[in-house]
Scaffold this motif. Structure first.
Motif, short mmCIF file in Angstrom:
data_model
loop_
_atom_site.label_atom_id
_atom_site.label_comp_id
_atom_site.label_asym_id
_atom_site.label_seq_id
_atom_site.Cartn_x
_atom_site.Cartn_y
_atom_site.Cartn_z
N MET A 1 13.49 19.71 5.09
CA MET A 1 13.22 19.60 3.67
C MET A 1 11.99 18.70 3.46
O MET A 1 11.90 17.63 4.03
N THR A 2 11.09 19.16 2.64
CA THR A 2 9.88 18.38 2.38
C THR A 2 10.18 17.26 1.38
O THR A 2 11.20 17.28 0.70
N ASP A 3 9.27 16.30 1.31
CA ASP A 3 9.41 15.20 0.35
C ASP A 3 9.46 15.75 -1.08
O ASP A 3 10.21 15.26 -1.92
N LYS A 4 8.64 16.77 -1.33
CA LYS A 4 8.57 17.37 -2.66
C LYS A 4 9.93 17.99 -3.03
O LYS A 4 10.41 17.80 -4.15
N GLN A 5 10.53 18.73 -2.09
CA GLN A 5 11.84 19.35 -2.33
C GLN A 5 12.91 18.27 -2.54
O GLN A 5 13.77 18.40 -3.41
N GLU A 6 12.85 17.23 -1.74
CA GLU A 6 13.81 16.14 -1.84
C GLU A 6 13.69 15.45 -3.19
O GLU A 6 14.70 15.13 -3.84
N HIS A 7 12.46 15.23 -3.63
CA HIS A 7 12.21 14.60 -4.93
C HIS A 7 12.76 15.47 -6.06
O HIS A 7 13.39 14.97 -7.00
N LEU A 8 12.54 16.77 -5.95
CA LEU A 8 13.04 17.72 -6.94
C LEU A 8 14.57 17.71 -6.99
O LEU A 8 15.17 17.63 -8.06
N GLU A 9 15.20 17.75 -5.82
CA GLU A 9 16.66 17.72 -5.75
C GLU A 9 17.21 16.42 -6.33
O GLU A 9 18.23 16.42 -7.02
N ASN A 10 16.53 15.31 -6.05
CA ASN A 10 16.96 14.03 -6.59
C ASN A 10 16.86 14.04 -8.11
O ASN A 10 17.76 13.55 -8.80
N ASN A 11 15.78 14.61 -8.65
CA ASN A 11 15.63 14.67 -10.11
C ASN A 11 16.69 15.56 -10.75
O ASN A 11 17.15 15.27 -11.86
N VAL A 12 17.09 16.61 -10.06
CA VAL A 12 18.18 17.46 -10.57
C VAL A 12 19.49 16.66 -10.58
O VAL A 12 20.25 16.72 -11.55
N ARG A 13 19.73 15.89 -9.53
CA ARG A 13 20.94 15.04 -9.48
C ARG A 13 20.95 14.02 -10.62
O ARG A 13 21.98 13.79 -11.25
N ILE A 14 19.80 13.41 -10.88
CA ILE A 14 19.70 12.43 -11.97
C ILE A 14 20.00 13.11 -13.31
O ILE A 14 20.75 12.56 -14.13
N LEU A 15 19.45 14.28 -13.52
CA LEU A 15 19.70 15.02 -14.77
C LEU A 15 21.19 15.36 -14.88
O LEU A 15 21.78 15.18 -15.94
N ARG A 16 21.79 15.86 -13.81
CA ARG A 16 23.22 16.16 -13.82
C ARG A 16 24.03 14.93 -14.20
O ARG A 16 24.99 15.02 -14.97
N ASN A 17 23.66 13.78 -13.65
CA ASN A 17 24.36 12.53 -13.93
C ASN A 17 24.24 12.17 -15.42
O ASN A 17 25.23 11.77 -16.04
N GLU A 18 23.05 12.30 -15.99
CA GLU A 18 22.87 12.01 -17.42
C GLU A 18 23.74 12.95 -18.26
O GLU A 18 24.36 12.52 -19.23
N LEU A 19 23.78 14.23 -17.87
CA LEU A 19 24.61 15.19 -18.61
C LEU A 19 26.09 14.84 -18.49
O LEU A 19 26.82 14.91 -19.49
N GLU A 20 26.52 14.45 -17.30
CA GLU A 20 27.93 14.06 -17.12
C GLU A 20 28.28 12.88 -18.01
O GLU A 20 29.36 12.84 -18.62
#
Length: 158
Positions: A1-20
């Motif tokens: 996994m590239t840094d870019k993909q990892e950063h994107l996945e992390n941002n999706v996790r952060i968004l999911r957390n805010e929604l939760e």
């Protein structure tokens, strides 16, 4: 996994957390008609967030399907007013369902390699996927913080 993909996945996790956290807020049984801002109550804020999340979902899914997106247009104040007016008669339960569906759509397309820049609103610049996720997460976080300020909560998130 590239840094870019990892950063994107992390941002999706952060968004999911805010929604939760948002979903949890709306499970507390508060009086969601209570005013948070001069013209918006908590339910209005949920409608506003849902409206914008659906716009994000539509734009990213259009891009993923090879369709030219049609971002929202108008002055930000007008679009924000529209976001509340068009969701006013929806139940909290229905708004949350719509918000969850929009999130599923976003997650179904956000990792597409063919998508680089996502439109936000006509007259505004486009955002990269990671930027767009950050803007949305911060937007939800700000509204949550403001709602908790009004409703109070001992263990609120900063």
């Amino acid at each position: 996994m590239t840094d870019k993909q990892e950063h994107l996945e992390n941002n999706v996790r952060i968004l999911r957390n805010e929604l939760e956290q948002l979903f949890t807020f709306f499970e507390q049984g508060y009086n969601y008609q209570k005013m948070v801002y001069e013209f918006w109550n908590a339910k209005d804020i949920l409608g506003h967030i849902t409206f914008w999340h659906e716009s994000f979902a539509k734009n990213v899914s259009d891009l993923g399907k090879g369709i030219k997106p049609k971002p929202l247009k108008g002055k930000l104040s007008e679009v924000n007013k529209q976001s509340v007016e068009t969701t006013k008669n929806e139940s909290i339960k229905n708004l949350i369902t719509r918000l969850k569906e929009a999130q599923c759509t976003i997650e179904a397309f956000i990792f597409e390699d063919t998508i680089n820049m996502i439109p936000y609103k006509k007259g505004s610049r486009d955002y990269s996927k990671t930027e767009h996720l950050e803007v949305v997460s911060n937007h939800i976080h700000k509204h949550l913080k403001d709602m908790y300020k009004i409703f109070g909560k001992a263990n609120k998130q900063n």
